[in-house]
Design a protein around this motif. Structure first.
Motif, PDB file in Angstrom:
ATOM      1  N   ARG A   1       0.819  -1.205   0.000  1.00  0.00           N
ATOM      2  CA  ARG A   1       0.000   0.000   0.000  1.00  0.00           C
ATOM      3  C   ARG A   1       0.857   1.261   0.000  1.00  0.00           C
ATOM      4  O   ARG A   1       0.468   2.282  -0.545  1.00  0.00           O
TER       5      ARG A   1
ATOM      6  N   TYR B   1      -3.130   2.988 -13.711  1.00  0.00           N
ATOM      7  CA  TYR B   1      -3.229   4.436 -13.824  1.00  0.00           C
ATOM      8  C   TYR B   1      -2.287   5.075 -12.797  1.00  0.00           C
ATOM      9  O   TYR B   1      -2.087   4.545 -11.710  1.00  0.00           O
TER      10      TYR B   1
ATOM     11  N   GLN C   1      -1.816   8.544 -10.549  1.00  0.00           N
ATOM     12  CA  GLN C   1      -2.532   9.721 -10.074  1.00  0.00           C
ATOM     13  C   GLN C   1      -1.569  10.656  -9.357  1.00  0.00           C
ATOM     14  O   GLN C   1      -0.936  10.272  -8.359  1.00  0.00           O
TER      15      GLN C   1
ATOM     16  N   GLY D   1      -3.229  14.698 -12.522  1.00  0.00           N
ATOM     17  CA  GLY D   1      -4.477  13.962 -12.341  1.00  0.00           C
ATOM     18  C   GLY D   1      -4.277  12.480 -12.610  1.00  0.00           C
ATOM     19  O   GLY D   1      -3.204  11.934 -12.369  1.00  0.00           O
ATOM     20  N   LEU D   2      -5.303  11.844 -13.132  1.00  0.00           N
ATOM     21  CA  LEU D   2      -5.269  10.406 -13.403  1.00  0.00           C
ATOM     22  C   LEU D   2      -4.874  10.173 -14.855  1.00  0.00           C
ATOM     23  O   LEU D   2      -5.540  10.647 -15.772  1.00  0.00           O
TER      24      LEU D   2
ATOM     25  N   PHE E   1      -3.607   7.200 -17.759  1.00  0.00           N
ATOM     26  CA  PHE E   1      -3.561   5.789 -18.128  1.00  0.00           C
ATOM     27  C   PHE E   1      -2.139   5.367 -18.440  1.00  0.00           C
ATOM     28  O   PHE E   1      -1.427   6.035 -19.202  1.00  0.00           O
TER      29      PHE E   1
ATOM     30  N   LEU F   1       0.217   8.107  -6.625  1.00  0.00           N
ATOM     31  CA  LEU F   1      -0.624   6.980  -6.259  1.00  0.00           C
ATOM     32  C   LEU F   1      -0.828   6.157  -7.528  1.00  0.00           C
ATOM     33  O   LEU F   1      -1.282   6.687  -8.544  1.00  0.00           O
TER      34      LEU F   1
ATOM     35  N   LEU G   1      -2.799   3.264  -9.310  1.00  0.00           N
ATOM     36  CA  LEU G   1      -4.069   2.558  -9.200  1.00  0.00           C
ATOM     37  C   LEU G   1      -4.176   1.467 -10.247  1.00  0.00           C
ATOM     38  O   LEU G   1      -3.817   1.660 -11.406  1.00  0.00           O
TER      39      LEU G   1
ATOM     40  N   GLN H   1     -14.828  -0.545 -14.929  1.00  0.00           N
ATOM     41  CA  GLN H   1     -13.521  -0.870 -14.367  1.00  0.00           C
ATOM     42  C   GLN H   1     -13.603  -0.676 -12.856  1.00  0.00           C
ATOM     43  O   GLN H   1     -14.030   0.372 -12.379  1.00  0.00           O
ATOM     44  N   TYR H   2     -13.184  -1.684 -12.116  1.00  0.00           N
ATOM     45  CA  TYR H   2     -13.201  -1.645 -10.663  1.00  0.00           C
ATOM     46  C   TYR H   2     -11.779  -1.399 -10.168  1.00  0.00           C
ATOM     47  O   TYR H   2     -10.857  -2.117 -10.549  1.00  0.00           O
ATOM     48  N   PHE H   3     -11.637  -0.400  -9.296  1.00  0.00           N
ATOM     49  CA  PHE H   3     -10.324   0.035  -8.872  1.00  0.00           C
ATOM     50  C   PHE H   3      -9.932  -0.547  -7.514  1.00  0.00           C
ATOM     51  O   PHE H   3     -10.770  -0.751  -6.636  1.00  0.00           O
ATOM     52  N   GLY H   4      -8.634  -0.747  -7.369  1.00  0.00           N
ATOM     53  CA  GLY H   4      -8.070  -1.119  -6.080  1.00  0.00           C
ATOM     54  C   GLY H   4      -7.781   0.122  -5.252  1.00  0.00           C
ATOM     55  O   GLY H   4      -7.994   1.248  -5.714  1.00  0.00           O
ATOM     56  N   PRO H   5      -7.273  -0.064  -4.038  1.00  0.00           N
ATOM     57  CA  PRO H   5      -7.019   1.066  -3.140  1.00  0.00           C
ATOM     58  C   PRO H   5      -5.777   1.863  -3.516  1.00  0.00           C
ATOM     59  O   PRO H   5      -5.593   2.980  -3.035  1.00  0.00           O
ATOM     60  N   GLY H   6      -4.935   1.291  -4.374  1.00  0.00           N
ATOM     61  CA  GLY H   6      -3.753   2.007  -4.822  1.00  0.00           C
ATOM     62  C   GLY H   6      -2.515   1.715  -4.006  1.00  0.00           C
ATOM     63  O   GLY H   6      -2.589   1.244  -2.860  1.00  0.00           O
TER      64      GLY H   6
END
Lengths: 116, 115
Positions: free
Chosen positions: B9, B35, B37, B42-43, B45, B88, B90, B104-109
């Motif tokens: 993490r 991704y 961040q 910003g975010l 790809f 971060l 992601l 798309q389902y994201f993880g906590p990064g």
């Protein structure tokens, strides 16, 4: 190329106020549109989505309508709560030509703070 | 159903080092995207993998690379770290990554700090 423009804020509202976060996009073809929310220290969570023109996405009191004529996908909520304080990202998903996959293009994010 | 998990993490590295980040997608999802961040950009790809093949790549230097294993788990590697790589990172997963209606389902990064 594809792009997303959203109001960057920060936005500060009192509890029970009406929320609007503007989002406009530029894309070729027929993208899908998404709103994601990011709480402090966490990753992104999908809030709602719309996959074609005039679709309305809704979740947890939030709504957004896919407006192709104005290339917009504004996020609204009638009565915000302190727990809605987070950063909100507008995103579009469009095919990556020639690769058979798609990627998300994000706006810069809007930080919302709701005070009691 | 377990969500997307990312390890570690948090990471602190120094300039010039390399780092490897790991992502485990939701069970059954075969597409994994990465991704970056940052407050300034910003975010953005990075790349996308499906069935152990990179299908799509963003505009990042060759120091950023990745791979995907047969169980769909993915790793990304950053070599010769620079201060600007602090971010971060992601990871997101989806079923196939080929249908724009898919979510798309994201993880906590993984938060990387380069000193």
């Amino acid at each position: 190329g594809d792009s997303v423009t959203q109001m960057e804020g920060p936005v500060t509202l009192s509890e029970e106020a009406f929320l609007t976060i503007n989002c406009t996009y530029t894309a070729t073809g027929y993208p899908s549109l998404f709103w994601y929310v990011q709480y402090p220290g966490e990753g992104l969570q999908l809030l709602l989505k719309a996959t074609k023109a005039d679709d309305k996405g809704s979740n947890k009191g939030f709504e957004a309508t896919y407006r192709k004529e104005t290339t917009s996908f504004h996020l609204e909520k009638g009565s915000v709560q302190v727990s809605d304080s987070a950063v909100y990202f507008c995103a579009l998903g469009s095919p990556y030509s020639g690769a058979g996959s798609y990627q998300l293009t994000f706006g810069k994010g809007t930080k919302l703070s709701v005070i009691p | 159903k377990a969500g997307v998990t990312q390890t570690p993490r948090y990471l602190i590295k120094t300039r010039g080092q390399q780092v490897t980040l790991s992502c485990s997608p939701i069970s059954g999802h075969r597409s994994v995207s990465w991704y970056q961040q940052t407050p300034g950009q910003g975010l953005q790809f990075l790349f996308e993998y499906f069935s152990e093949t990179q299908r799509n790549k963003g505009n990042f230097p060759g120091r950023f690379s990745g791979r995907q294993f047969s169980n769909s788990r993915s790793e990304m590697n950053v070599s010769t770290l620079e201060l600007g790589d602090s971010a971060l990172y992601l990871c997101a997963s989806s079923w196939t990554g080929t249908v724009v209606q898919e979510t798309q389902y994201f993880g906590p990064g993984t938060r990387l700090l380069v000193l």
